[in-house]
Design a protein around this motif. Structure first.
Motif, short mmCIF file in Angstrom:
data_model
loop_
_atom_site.label_atom_id
_atom_site.label_comp_id
_atom_site.label_asym_id
_atom_site.label_seq_id
_atom_site.Cartn_x
_atom_site.Cartn_y
_atom_site.Cartn_z
N SER A 1 -30.32 48.47 -15.36
CA SER A 1 -29.89 47.33 -15.29
C SER A 1 -29.99 46.81 -13.86
O SER A 1 -30.68 45.69 -13.62
CB SER A 1 -28.10 47.25 -15.03
N ARG B 1 -29.74 50.78 -5.82
CA ARG B 1 -28.18 50.55 -5.44
C ARG B 1 -27.44 51.48 -4.49
O ARG B 1 -27.88 52.41 -4.55
CB ARG B 1 -27.16 50.27 -6.83
N GLN C 1 -28.39 51.73 -11.74
CA GLN C 1 -27.40 51.07 -12.41
C GLN C 1 -27.85 50.94 -13.82
O GLN C 1 -29.01 50.49 -14.44
CB GLN C 1 -27.06 49.72 -12.08
N ASP D 1 -26.39 49.91 -18.27
CA ASP D 1 -25.41 49.67 -19.02
C ASP D 1 -24.90 50.51 -20.28
O ASP D 1 -24.26 50.33 -21.05
CB ASP D 1 -25.42 48.06 -19.71
N SER E 1 -15.27 49.54 -12.64
CA SER E 1 -14.35 49.43 -13.91
C SER E 1 -12.93 49.35 -13.38
O SER E 1 -12.47 49.87 -12.38
CB SER E 1 -14.28 50.59 -14.96
N ILE F 1 -21.24 48.97 -16.51
CA ILE F 1 -21.61 49.06 -14.90
C ILE F 1 -21.47 50.58 -14.65
O ILE F 1 -20.47 51.06 -14.08
CB ILE F 1 -21.13 48.28 -14.13
#
Length: 466
Positions: free
Chosen positions: A175, A179, A190, A192, A220, A228
């Motif tokens: 994704s 990061r 990242q 999904d 979350s 995520i």
């Protein structure tokens, strides 16, 4: 029929696999479940149930003992996680938080057998741990891939032990890349692909079956997967694992500077052409100081690679061999200089406070001056004692800050100490006024201040007005 055909062609063009089954069959034997056991000290009595000294205290203690819950007995606590085998002789990678504090570590393999594991080493900075198991036969293992080649949109597959459900597979795409969550050396992929509690330490595979990440964290609101998830990039993990194998600990390079990003206003105040590099705010005793680096230098290149920002520099330095002599290019007062720095070891320098800069003796100047949205006064002996400042700290103390001023907006507060202006020491209010005059004559729209708070330095650029 046309719609179905067009969708099929689009999926083929994007490289979507018809099935993940063959890949899962091939790599599953190398993925493991990890169970840890930890001894937790028991309570000395029924605290939290009845008040101490209550007539019911003995009754509840006897009740706990009869039911096997003797409060003073140590308890065994267990935790679950995931991992993967990286060599046939039994090296296993997982997350540090999976095994942190564990007395016993048990590794369960896909084929159904279990082996006890020994801890080789950990790196809390990247949340990586290396384990070792001993087996009678060569173990099936997986290889690390090059995480730098992973592209946003590429298919990936996660494997592990989510919520204690045993070996499980989930698939998704990359994704995002690069990061940063909270660590100095963060470089997360990242995804999904569904990652839940218990997936920690498990591998993230590319479609070639190579590990490009170690599943570490999720974002979350409820503790479950919402698509995520974050995996520490394999190129970071490989360096950590190699050092843990060789030394049982990490050995990162250390430059010995404090730095901050170059912002637009800082670049303008320093007359820089580009907003890039790492601005040196302090140079304590260490490799950089020995090489002649100074506060106010802007590091633009390290060991032949351009420096974009502080995060990039920290990672470059940390990934460089301890003891290596590197070329560091800095901008200093409009000119480029190349310094040769022999790197120290970060772990040995951790916790070392930077030394304050040595400035010439300040003259007594008790007057106050309102300027740049602040009321300033020289650092006198009385001020030094009141603020518990080191004897070497000299400059101007901020008496107050106008809350409507740019200085307040940029974080200056009462009791901050300004030690430099325009990259020159300020020992008196007259020195600051001279620096302002010099900047205005040079056509500068802002002035760069070096501000210290509790020993921590940072540069702040303030507008000089019209």
């Amino acid at each position: 029929m046309v719609l179905i055909l067009s969708q099929s062609l689009m999926a083929g063009a994007q490289g979507a696999p018809k099935s993940f089954a063959d890949l899962a069959d091939r790599i599953s034997p190398s993925v493991v479940n990890i169970t840890t056991s930890t001894t937790v000290a028991g309570r000395t009595g029924p605290q939290g149930i009845v008040p101490e000294g209550s007539p019911f205290e003995d009754f509840f203690r006897e009740f706990q003992d009869r039911n096997g819950g003797g409060g003073d007995r140590p308890r065994r606590s267990s935790a679950l996680g995931s991992g993967f085998v990286i060599s046939e002789d039994g090296f296993v990678v997982t997350n540090n938080h999976v095994i942190d504090g564990a007395d016993e570590i048990q590794v369960e393999f896909f084929e159904g057998f279990e082996l006890p594991a020994e801890l080789v080493g950990t790196d809390p900075n990247t949340d990586i741990a290396l384990l070792k198991v001993s087996a009678d036969v060569p173990l099936k293992f997986v290889n690390f891939g090059d995480s730098d080649t992973a592209r946003v949109g590429d298919w990936v597959m996660a494997m592990g032990n989510p919520l204690g459900q045993g070996f499980s597979v989930s698939a998704g795409i990359v994704s995002a890349r690069n990061r940063a969550l909270s660590g100095t050396y963060d470089d997360y992929i990242q995804t999904d692909a569904a990652i839940n509690r218990g997936n920690s330490g498990g591998p993230l595979f590319n479609m070639a079956g190579d590990v490009i990440g170690v599943n570490t964290a999720i974002l979350s609101p409820n503790g479950g997967s919402i698509g995520i998830g974050f995996s520490m990039a394999s190129n970071v993990v490989v360096r950590v694992v190699n050092q843990l194998k060789e030394f049982g600990e990490t050995r990162r390079g250390w430059l010995g500077v404090r730095i901050q990003d170059v912002t637009d206003d800082v670049a303008e105040a320093m007359g820089l052409e580009t907003v890039a590099g790492a601005l040196v705010t302090d140079v304590p005793d260490g490799p950089a100081k020995d090489a002649g680096m100074e506060a106010g230098d802007v590091i633009t290149s390290f060991d032949g690679r351009e420096v974009e920002d502080t995060r990039g520099l920290v990672r470059q330095v940390g990934n460089t061999e301890v003891g290596k002599t590197v070329r560091v290019v800095v901008l200093r007062e409009g000119a480029t200089e190349t310094l040769r720095v022999t790197l120290g070891r970060r772990e040995e320098a951790e916790g070392t406070m930077p030394a304050a800069q040595d400035d010439p003796q300040a003259e007594e100047d008790p007057a106050e001056l309102e300027i740049l949205g602040m009321t300033l006064s020289p650092v006198t002996e009385a001020v030094r004692e009141d603020l518990n400042l080191d004897d070497t700290v000299k400059g101007l103390v901020v008496v107050s800050v106008d809350e409507a001023s740019e200085a307040f907006e940029k974080g200056l507060r009462e009791n901050d100490v300004i030690t430099e202006a325009g990259q020159s020491a300020v020992l008196s209010l007259g020195d600051l006024q001279d620096r302002i005059d010099d900047a205005e004559e040079a056509g500068r729209k802002s002035l760069l201040l070096l501000v210290r708070r509790g020993g921590d330095p940072r540069f702040v650029a303030l507008s000089l007005g019209d």
